[in-house]
Design a protein around this motif. Sequence first.
Motif, PDB file in Angstrom:
ATOM      1  N   GLY A  97      10.408 -29.610 -34.503  1.00 29.46           N
ATOM      2  CA  GLY A  97       9.882 -30.779 -35.190  1.00 29.46           C
ATOM      3  C   GLY A  97       8.607 -31.333 -34.583  1.00 29.46           C
ATOM      4  N   ARG A  98       8.554 -31.389 -33.273  1.00 31.64           N
ATOM      5  CA  ARG A  98       7.357 -31.935 -32.605  1.00 31.64           C
ATOM      6  C   ARG A  98       6.136 -31.040 -32.825  1.00 31.64           C
ATOM      7  NH1 ARG A  98       9.502 -34.372 -26.852  1.00 31.64           N
ATOM      8  NH2 ARG A  98      10.830 -35.952 -27.808  1.00 31.64           N
ATOM      9  N   ILE A  99       6.366 -29.745 -32.843  1.00 33.36           N
ATOM     10  CA  ILE A  99       5.252 -28.812 -33.063  1.00 33.36           C
ATOM     11  C   ILE A  99       4.719 -28.976 -34.481  1.00 33.36           C
ATOM     12  CG2 ILE A  99       4.578 -26.387 -33.162  1.00 33.36           C
ATOM     13  CD1 ILE A  99       6.690 -25.892 -30.924  1.00 33.36           C
ATOM     14  N   TRP A 100       5.630 -29.010 -35.466  1.00 30.25           N
ATOM     15  CA  TRP A 100       5.180 -29.184 -36.855  1.00 30.25           C
ATOM     16  C   TRP A 100       4.408 -30.493 -36.996  1.00 30.25           C
ATOM     17  CZ3 TRP A 100       5.569 -24.590 -38.538  1.00 30.25           C
ATOM     18  CH2 TRP A 100       6.707 -23.805 -38.385  1.00 30.25           C
ATOM     19  N   LYS A 101       4.894 -31.555 -36.355  1.00 34.29           N
ATOM     20  CA  LYS A 101       4.215 -32.849 -36.434  1.00 34.29           C
ATOM     21  C   LYS A 101       2.823 -32.765 -35.803  1.00 34.29           C
ATOM     22  CE  LYS A 101       4.919 -37.764 -35.774  1.00 34.29           C
ATOM     23  NZ  LYS A 101       4.812 -38.111 -37.178  1.00 34.29           N
ATOM     24  N   SER A 102       2.727 -32.090 -34.658  1.00 32.26           N
ATOM     25  CA  SER A 102       1.427 -31.953 -33.989  1.00 32.26           C
ATOM     26  C   SER A 102       0.436 -31.152 -34.824  1.00 32.26           C
ATOM     27  CB  SER A 102       1.599 -31.284 -32.624  1.00 32.26           C
ATOM     28  OG  SER A 102       2.260 -32.158 -31.741  1.00 32.26           O
ATOM     29  N   MET A 103       0.949 -30.246 -35.642  1.00 31.57           N
ATOM     30  CA  MET A 103       0.061 -29.445 -36.488  1.00 31.57           C
ATOM     31  C   MET A 103      -0.623 -30.296 -37.557  1.00 31.57           C
ATOM     32  SD  MET A 103       2.036 -25.825 -36.966  1.00 31.57           S
ATOM     33  CE  MET A 103       0.669 -25.133 -37.927  1.00 31.57           C
ATOM     34  N   MET A 104      -0.128 -31.487 -37.801  1.00 33.63           N
ATOM     35  CA  MET A 104      -0.731 -32.359 -38.808  1.00 33.63           C
ATOM     36  C   MET A 104      -2.008 -33.032 -38.296  1.00 33.63           C
ATOM     37  SD  MET A 104       2.500 -34.012 -40.846  1.00 33.63           S
ATOM     38  CE  MET A 104       3.441 -34.617 -39.466  1.00 33.63           C
ATOM     39  N   THR A 105      -2.253 -32.946 -36.997  1.00 36.04           N
ATOM     40  CA  THR A 105      -3.420 -33.585 -36.400  1.00 36.04           C
ATOM     41  C   THR A 105      -4.420 -32.525 -35.940  1.00 36.04           C
ATOM     42  OG1 THR A 105      -2.015 -35.384 -35.615  1.00 36.04           O
ATOM     43  CG2 THR A 105      -4.197 -35.178 -34.608  1.00 36.04           C
ATOM     44  N   PRO A 106      -5.600 -32.481 -36.550  1.00 36.87           N
ATOM     45  CA  PRO A 106      -6.616 -31.503 -36.127  1.00 36.87           C
ATOM     46  C   PRO A 106      -6.953 -31.663 -34.648  1.00 36.87           C
ATOM     47  CG  PRO A 106      -7.263 -32.590 -38.169  1.00 36.87           C
ATOM     48  CD  PRO A 106      -6.048 -33.318 -37.648  1.00 36.87           C
ATOM     49  N   GLY A 107      -7.181 -30.547 -33.991  1.00 36.84           N
ATOM     50  CA  GLY A 107      -7.564 -30.560 -32.583  1.00 36.84           C
ATOM     51  C   GLY A 107      -6.399 -30.634 -31.616  1.00 36.84           C
ATOM     52  N   ASN A 108      -5.184 -30.494 -32.099  1.00 31.42           N
ATOM     53  CA  ASN A 108      -3.991 -30.597 -31.265  1.00 31.42           C
ATOM     54  C   ASN A 108      -3.517 -29.247 -30.719  1.00 31.42           C
ATOM     55  OD1 ASN A 108      -3.104 -33.134 -30.676  1.00 31.42           O
ATOM     56  ND2 ASN A 108      -1.550 -33.223 -32.268  1.00 31.42           N
ATOM     57  N   GLU A 109      -4.364 -28.253 -30.722  1.00 33.65           N
ATOM     58  CA  GLU A 109      -3.944 -26.911 -30.335  1.00 33.65           C
ATOM     59  C   GLU A 109      -3.332 -26.849 -28.934  1.00 33.65           C
ATOM     60  OE1 GLU A 109      -7.170 -26.412 -33.440  1.00 33.65           O
ATOM     61  OE2 GLU A 109      -6.897 -27.685 -31.686  1.00 33.65           O
ATOM     62  N   HIS A 110      -3.943 -27.505 -27.965  1.00 31.18           N
ATOM     63  CA  HIS A 110      -3.413 -27.447 -26.596  1.00 31.18           C
ATOM     64  C   HIS A 110      -2.087 -28.196 -26.475  1.00 31.18           C
ATOM     65  CE1 HIS A 110      -6.734 -25.228 -24.910  1.00 31.18           C
ATOM     66  NE2 HIS A 110      -7.544 -25.986 -25.624  1.00 31.18           N
ATOM     67  N   GLN A 111      -1.936 -29.275 -27.213  1.00 32.42           N
ATOM     68  CA  GLN A 111      -0.664 -30.001 -27.238  1.00 32.42           C
ATOM     69  C   GLN A 111       0.431 -29.097 -27.808  1.00 32.42           C
ATOM     70  OE1 GLN A 111       0.096 -32.967 -25.996  1.00 32.42           O
ATOM     71  NE2 GLN A 111       2.208 -32.842 -26.679  1.00 32.42           N
ATOM     72  N   ILE A 112       0.100 -28.333 -28.814  1.00 29.10           N
ATOM     73  CA  ILE A 112       1.065 -27.420 -29.425  1.00 29.10           C
ATOM     74  C   ILE A 112       1.499 -26.356 -28.424  1.00 29.10           C
ATOM     75  CG2 ILE A 112       1.255 -25.587 -31.170  1.00 29.10           C
ATOM     76  CD1 ILE A 112      -0.334 -27.584 -32.992  1.00 29.10           C
ATOM     77  N   LEU A 113       0.564 -25.854 -27.627  1.00 30.63           N
ATOM     78  CA  LEU A 113       0.936 -24.880 -26.589  1.00 30.63           C
ATOM     79  C   LEU A 113       1.951 -25.489 -25.618  1.00 30.63           C
ATOM     80  CD1 LEU A 113      -2.404 -23.105 -25.593  1.00 30.63           C
ATOM     81  CD2 LEU A 113      -0.564 -22.230 -27.035  1.00 30.63           C
ATOM     82  N   LEU A 114       1.709 -26.709 -25.187  1.00 30.14           N
ATOM     83  CA  LEU A 114       2.631 -27.376 -24.264  1.00 30.14           C
ATOM     84  C   LEU A 114       4.009 -27.565 -24.907  1.00 30.14           C
ATOM     85  CD1 LEU A 114       0.264 -30.087 -22.721  1.00 30.14           C
ATOM     86  CD2 LEU A 114       1.093 -27.982 -21.638  1.00 30.14           C
ATOM     87  N   GLN A 115       4.018 -27.958 -26.155  1.00 30.92           N
ATOM     88  CA  GLN A 115       5.291 -28.143 -26.851  1.00 30.92           C
ATOM     89  C   GLN A 115       6.028 -26.822 -27.040  1.00 30.92           C
ATOM     90  OE1 GLN A 115       3.625 -30.167 -30.214  1.00 30.92           O
ATOM     91  NE2 GLN A 115       4.150 -32.180 -29.407  1.00 30.92           N
ATOM     92  N   LEU A 116       5.282 -25.760 -27.302  1.00 32.96           N
ATOM     93  CA  LEU A 116       5.908 -24.450 -27.445  1.00 32.96           C
ATOM     94  C   LEU A 116       6.462 -23.975 -26.102  1.00 32.96           C
ATOM     95  CD1 LEU A 116       6.695 -22.093 -29.221  1.00 32.96           C
ATOM     96  CD2 LEU A 116       4.377 -21.186 -28.948  1.00 32.96           C
ATOM     97  N   GLU A 117       5.750 -24.213 -25.020  1.00 28.67           N
ATOM     98  CA  GLU A 117       6.273 -23.876 -23.693  1.00 28.67           C
ATOM     99  C   GLU A 117       7.580 -24.611 -23.427  1.00 28.67           C
ATOM    100  OE1 GLU A 117       3.101 -24.799 -20.984  1.00 28.67           O
ATOM    101  OE2 GLU A 117       1.954 -23.009 -21.535  1.00 28.67           O
ATOM    102  N   THR A 118       7.648 -25.879 -23.820  1.00 29.98           N
ATOM    103  CA  THR A 118       8.874 -26.666 -23.657  1.00 29.98           C
ATOM    104  C   THR A 118      10.009 -26.084 -24.491  1.00 29.98           C
ATOM    105  OG1 THR A 118       7.595 -28.660 -23.191  1.00 29.98           O
ATOM    106  CG2 THR A 118       9.868 -28.975 -23.924  1.00 29.98           C
TER     107      THR A 118
END
Length: 131
Positions: A97-118
């Motif tokens: 859920g957090r990854i999908w939510k982060s995908m809604m915000t442009p420029g969040n690529e690095h945040q998505i990596l951190l969430q995927l690592e988690t």
Amino acid sequence: PIRERQSMTDPTNPDYYKDAAPFECIELSRWYSSDWGQFIQYLWRHKQKNGIEDLRKAMWFARDAIAHSIPMTPTSNPMTVGGYLQWLSDHNHADAGRIWKSMMTPGNEHQILLQLETLIAREENHGNGTD
């Protein structure tokens, strides 16, 4: 708005891409670059197919996209994409859920990596590797 799922009997469209969502994975992934589209597909299916292996493949595609400066931005149809991502986030689809939510915000690529690592660490701790 999310439309009714189309019925497909194509052998290249297995059930793990059609699970509980009211739309199919390809209806979202087609609006992204190849790398980000693959990221979506591996993240989407990891619970039904290859577990952590699929999450690691998703990570590879995300890192490759970032390394080549490919933005995680839909190529078109942002309203439809936003609705799909909102549904996935609201329903914590594939425990991401957090990854999908982060995908809604442009420029969040690095945040998505951190969430995927988690997410990978959480799956490893629960022993859900490749069941």
